[in-house]
Write a protein that holds these residues in place. Structure first.
Motif, PDB file in Angstrom:
ATOM      1  N   MET B  33     -44.189  29.386  47.266  1.00  0.00           N
ATOM      2  CA  MET B  33     -44.140  28.674  48.539  1.00  0.00           C
ATOM      3  C   MET B  33     -44.991  27.411  48.431  1.00  0.00           C
ATOM      4  O   MET B  33     -46.010  27.401  47.744  1.00  0.00           O
ATOM      5  CB  MET B  33     -44.686  29.561  49.659  1.00  0.00           C
ATOM      6  N   SER B  34     -44.577  26.360  49.114  1.00  0.00           N
ATOM      7  CA  SER B  34     -45.329  25.097  49.085  1.00  0.00           C
ATOM      8  C   SER B  34     -45.230  24.420  50.438  1.00  0.00           C
ATOM      9  O   SER B  34     -44.492  24.873  51.305  1.00  0.00           O
ATOM     10  CB  SER B  34     -44.728  24.139  48.053  1.00  0.00           C
ATOM     11  N   MET B  35     -45.941  23.296  50.546  1.00  0.00           N
ATOM     12  CA  MET B  35     -45.773  22.495  51.745  1.00  0.00           C
ATOM     13  C   MET B  35     -44.430  21.785  51.652  1.00  0.00           C
ATOM     14  O   MET B  35     -44.058  21.265  50.597  1.00  0.00           O
ATOM     15  CB  MET B  35     -46.904  21.459  51.862  1.00  0.00           C
ATOM     16  N   ASN B  36     -43.688  21.774  52.764  1.00  0.00           N
ATOM     17  CA  ASN B  36     -42.436  21.027  52.813  1.00  0.00           C
ATOM     18  C   ASN B  36     -42.678  19.595  52.314  1.00  0.00           C
ATOM     19  O   ASN B  36     -43.600  18.931  52.786  1.00  0.00           O
ATOM     20  CB  ASN B  36     -41.966  21.021  54.276  1.00  0.00           C
ATOM     21  N   PRO B  37     -41.866  19.105  51.349  1.00  0.00           N
ATOM     22  CA  PRO B  37     -42.137  17.775  50.774  1.00  0.00           C
ATOM     23  C   PRO B  37     -42.222  16.652  51.816  1.00  0.00           C
ATOM     24  O   PRO B  37     -43.028  15.742  51.673  1.00  0.00           O
ATOM     25  CB  PRO B  37     -40.942  17.540  49.841  1.00  0.00           C
ATOM     26  N   PHE B  38     -41.412  16.726  52.857  1.00  0.00           N
ATOM     27  CA  PHE B  38     -41.470  15.666  53.871  1.00  0.00           C
ATOM     28  C   PHE B  38     -42.778  15.721  54.663  1.00  0.00           C
ATOM     29  O   PHE B  38     -43.232  14.704  55.186  1.00  0.00           O
ATOM     30  CB  PHE B  38     -40.271  15.774  54.823  1.00  0.00           C
ATOM     31  N   CYS B  39     -43.370  16.910  54.760  1.00  0.00           N
ATOM     32  CA  CYS B  39     -44.663  17.030  55.450  1.00  0.00           C
ATOM     33  C   CYS B  39     -45.776  16.450  54.578  1.00  0.00           C
ATOM     34  O   CYS B  39     -46.722  15.859  55.097  1.00  0.00           O
ATOM     35  CB  CYS B  39     -44.967  18.486  55.768  1.00  0.00           C
ATOM     36  N   GLU B  40     -45.651  16.629  53.257  1.00  0.00           N
ATOM     37  CA  GLU B  40     -46.636  16.014  52.350  1.00  0.00           C
ATOM     38  C   GLU B  40     -46.641  14.508  52.547  1.00  0.00           C
ATOM     39  O   GLU B  40     -47.691  13.870  52.578  1.00  0.00           O
ATOM     40  CB  GLU B  40     -46.266  16.301  50.888  1.00  0.00           C
ATOM     41  N   ILE B  41     -45.436  13.958  52.683  1.00  0.00           N
ATOM     42  CA  ILE B  41     -45.314  12.513  52.894  1.00  0.00           C
ATOM     43  C   ILE B  41     -45.965  12.132  54.230  1.00  0.00           C
ATOM     44  O   ILE B  41     -46.626  11.094  54.344  1.00  0.00           O
ATOM     45  CB  ILE B  41     -43.822  12.091  52.835  1.00  0.00           C
ATOM     46  N   ALA B  42     -45.814  13.004  55.219  1.00  0.00           N
ATOM     47  CA  ALA B  42     -46.417  12.739  56.534  1.00  0.00           C
ATOM     48  C   ALA B  42     -47.942  12.747  56.449  1.00  0.00           C
ATOM     49  O   ALA B  42     -48.615  11.877  57.013  1.00  0.00           O
ATOM     50  CB  ALA B  42     -45.929  13.778  57.545  1.00  0.00           C
ATOM     51  N   VAL B  43     -48.493  13.727  55.717  1.00  0.00           N
ATOM     52  CA  VAL B  43     -49.954  13.789  55.565  1.00  0.00           C
ATOM     53  C   VAL B  43     -50.441  12.536  54.836  1.00  0.00           C
ATOM     54  O   VAL B  43     -51.402  11.876  55.252  1.00  0.00           O
ATOM     55  CB  VAL B  43     -50.390  15.053  54.776  1.00  0.00           C
ATOM     56  N   GLU B  44     -49.742  12.192  53.749  1.00  0.00           N
ATOM     57  CA  GLU B  44     -50.122  11.015  52.969  1.00  0.00           C
ATOM     58  C   GLU B  44     -50.135   9.762  53.856  1.00  0.00           C
ATOM     59  O   GLU B  44     -51.058   8.953  53.790  1.00  0.00           O
ATOM     60  CB  GLU B  44     -49.155  10.839  51.797  1.00  0.00           C
ATOM     61  N   GLU B  45     -49.125   9.626  54.697  1.00  0.00           N
ATOM     62  CA  GLU B  45     -49.049   8.431  55.544  1.00  0.00           C
ATOM     63  C   GLU B  45     -50.236   8.387  56.517  1.00  0.00           C
ATOM     64  O   GLU B  45     -50.831   7.328  56.735  1.00  0.00           O
ATOM     65  CB  GLU B  45     -47.721   8.418  56.307  1.00  0.00           C
TER      66      GLU B  45
END
Ligand SMILES: Cc1cc2nc3c(=O)[nH]c(=O)nc-3n(C[C@H](O)[C@H](O)[C@H](O)COP(=O)(O)OP(=O)(O)OC[C@H]3O[C@@H](n4cnc5c(N)ncnc54)[C@H](O)[C@@H]3O)c2cc1C
Ligand SMILES: Nc1ncnc2c1ncn2[C@@H]1O[C@H](COP(=O)(O)O)[C@@H](O)[C@H]1O
Lengths: 310, 249
Positions: B33-45
């Motif tokens: 299991m991982s963080m949803n890739p689009f959420c990673e992008i959200a955190v990064e932003e």
């Protein structure tokens, strides 16, 4: 009760995806009405009234709809919603922006990206990048749905005789404004509706090579052009070329994947194509597992040869 | 400006899920299991907005089972300042998640909520837009560029045919597309630091939200398989097949 289709249009004409949604609405049963929320959009409303199966078109014509901002479109849909059992939108960026807003304002769940109507409450939809199909039943009184265009044949553009009814346009929400658009004009067929697609991946190496190698083939075949995410990320082509789980879903008669490895996210967008051709120099590339015809070759030799021999 | 970032724990994008033999769902026991890739992008932003001085505090929120704590720690390792877990074993559907998030927004009063455009398990693409509707806020979906200018966010969105730029009044909702940024790797020191950051746990009832599902999954099945194809020897053979066997050109 009747079904309301949220039209995607450019004020003058309907976007092709709207026709697929109209057929999905017809499969559900009951009258099909279409909402055209636009600005000087009489032509789009008239086009909608001609589509086979459409009984009525609601035209909300006003400044608030000039740029089809989702806040305004959703408010317009909600104003009309009480007469409908099903509200449907295309699973395109526009429909995806609007439909969940409508659903939440109505306090209803949304079923995204349906590929089959089982009955008026039950629908099939892909999950996990299309690696599984879920059959989902809604207990809500109104069903808000987005429709995967490739799963429903387009309704005929003519043959209908719907009435156009003007409804008062809502006022602008004031929360967002349109600034600018950078739209790519293309003479080619639209990706989502094309019969043949030539699609390129990172194997092309650069934007110049993508164009130099693929354009002659696409021209010969009258094909639309697509790409993998890697090709888009690397800037070979604009974002709306992307085919896949998070790009466009396509299902042409012929899909030619060139220098594309075949990651599951890419396959999710094209594996319903009728015939798939893969050209890749790696004989173990996963794209070959879905290809009807695989050619293990250097694309820089094989593709020009293919274009010249056609 | 406070920024809220909802992050979802999903099956890792590299895992090819299998449908369970009884067609009740997909088998996610023992898969990564991982963080949803689009959420990673959200955190990064959000972290980039903080680095630019546009954001002051980043709060990551996750709704779901207790293990979503790992997803929150991961968000904090990328740079979120604290985390909120809304813990429940009930299956959460996007409308319920949006309601939970609205309750958190009411408490925390962020000026911006950045979500992923889509969770790669349910592929719903709904939660951000639903949250925007519940709050009466503007939304910028499928963002590939975000600029904060005073009381507005200027956002470039990926649409059919290219890009569209809109200006949304704050507070607002943004959902991320793939090309917004490339998330950084969490470094070991940041992973260690994240373990000490504040993580609060709430229950849906604490937020007064009814999360009862509206949709019932009756069946989950394998999609139809494609028949195995053939390899052709050369271009001439390919053209022959396409013309005479498949008859598509
Ligand atoms: C959340 C998420 C969503 C995603 N969504 C999408 C999506 O919607 N669409 C999508 O496409 N991807 C998507 N991806 C990305 C996907 O996982 C892959 O990274 C991507 O599809 C790879 O693109 P590619 O096949 O062009 O590149 P690569 O995997 O690098 O493949 C290049 C291929 O070209 C071949 N090649 C190289 N040179 C030559 C040559 N001279 N002749 C012939 N063949 C050659 C190689 O053998 C290789 O197979 C997503 C990923 C994530 C995490
Ligand atoms: N259970 C959850 N917890 C936190 N955030 C979520 C959850 N579900 C969805 N989201 C957010 O909503 C986005 C879109 O998800 P979805 O609408 O399910 O496709 C995700 O990328 C997250 O940012």
């Amino acid at each position: 009760m009747a079904n309301l289709v949220i039209a995607e249009h450019d004020h003058g004409s309907l976007k092709a995806a709207t026709l697929n949604v109209i057929s999905a609405a017809s499969v559900i049963g009951g009258e099909v009405h279409v909402l055209v929320a636009g600005h000087n959009a009489k032509a789009a409303a008239e086009a909608a009234s001609q589509v086979a199966g459409v009984a009525k078109v609601l035209l909300a014509d006003g400044d608030a709809h000039a740029h089809r901002l989702p806040e305004n479109t959703a408010a317009q849909v909600v104003a009309a919603a009480s007469a409908y059992s099903h509200i449907l939108a295309p699973a395109t960026p526009y429909g995806k922006a609007v439909a969940p807003r409508v659903a939440a304002l109505l306090d209803k769940a949304q079923i995204s990206d349906i590929i089959k109507v089982i009955d008026a409450d039950t629908f099939m939809r892909p999950i996990y990048a299309g690696n599984a199909y879920a059959t989902v039943k809604s207990s809500d009184s109104v069903k808000v749905l987005t429709v995967r265009g490739t799963a429903f044949a387009a309704a005929a553009k003519t043959g209908g005789s719907g009435v156009v009814e003007n409804v008062s346009p809502i006022a602008d929400s004031g929360v967002s404004t349109f600034v600018s658009a950078e739209l790519v004009k293309s003479e080619r067929p639209e990706l989502a509706a094309a019969k043949i697609i030539v699609s390129g991946g990172r194997g092309l190496g650069s934007g110049e090579k993508y164009r130099e190698v693929l354009t002659p083939l696409a021209d010969k075949l009258g094909a639309a052009m697509g790409a993998s995410r890697a090709a888009v990320d690397a800037g070979y082509v604009p974002n709306d070329y992307q085919v896949g789980q998070t790009g466009k879903i396509v299902a042409p008669d012929l899909y030619i994947a060139i220098g594309v490895s075949g990651a599951i996210q890419h396959l999710a967008g094209m594996k319903d194509s009728k015939v798939i051709v893969a050209i890749n120099k790696d004989p173990d590339a996963p794209i070959f597992s879905v290809a009807d015809y695989g050619l293990v070759a250097d694309l820089f030799e094989a593709v020009p040869e293919l274009a010249s021999k056609l | 400006m406070k920024v809220l970032v909802p992050v979802k724990r999903v099956v890792d994008y590299n895992v090819k899920v299998r449908v369970k033999a009884d067609n009740s769902g997909v088998d996610i026991a023992n898969v990564k299991m991982s963080m949803n890739p689009f959420c990673e992008i959200a955190v990064e932003e959000a972290v980039r907005l903080k680095e630019k001085g546009a954001a002051t505090e980043i709060i990551a929120v996750s709704a779901g089972v207790a293990q979503c704590q790992e997803t929150l720690r991961n968000a904090m390792a990328i740079g979120a300042d604290r985390g909120i877990l809304i813990e429940t074993d009930v299956e959460l559907q996007p409308l319920a998640v949006a309601k939970l998030l609205k309750a958190v927004v009411d408490r925390e009063q962020p000026q911006l909520v950045i979500l992923g455009k889509q969770a790669i398990d349910d592929d719903a693409n709904q939660t951000g837009q639903m949250l925007a509707a519940l709050l009466g806020w503007g939304q910028a979906t499928f963002a590939s560029k975000v600029e904060i200018e005073g009381n507005t966010a200027k956002v470039t969105c990926e649409v059919d045919g290219g890009l569209e730029t809109i200006s949304v009044k704050l507070p607002a909702i943004i959902t991320t597309d793939l090309r917004l940024n490339e998330p950084r790797y969490a470094t070991l020191p940041n992973i260690m630091k994240a373990k000490k950051k504040q993580l609060d746990t709430l229950k849906p009832a604490d937020l007064g939200v009814d999360v009862t599902p509206r949709l019932t999954t009756l069946k989950v099945e394998e999609p139809p398989k494609r028949k195995g194809g053939v390899k052709v020897a050369d271009v001439a053979a390919l053209i022959d097949k396409l013309k005479n066997e498949a008859k598509v050109i």
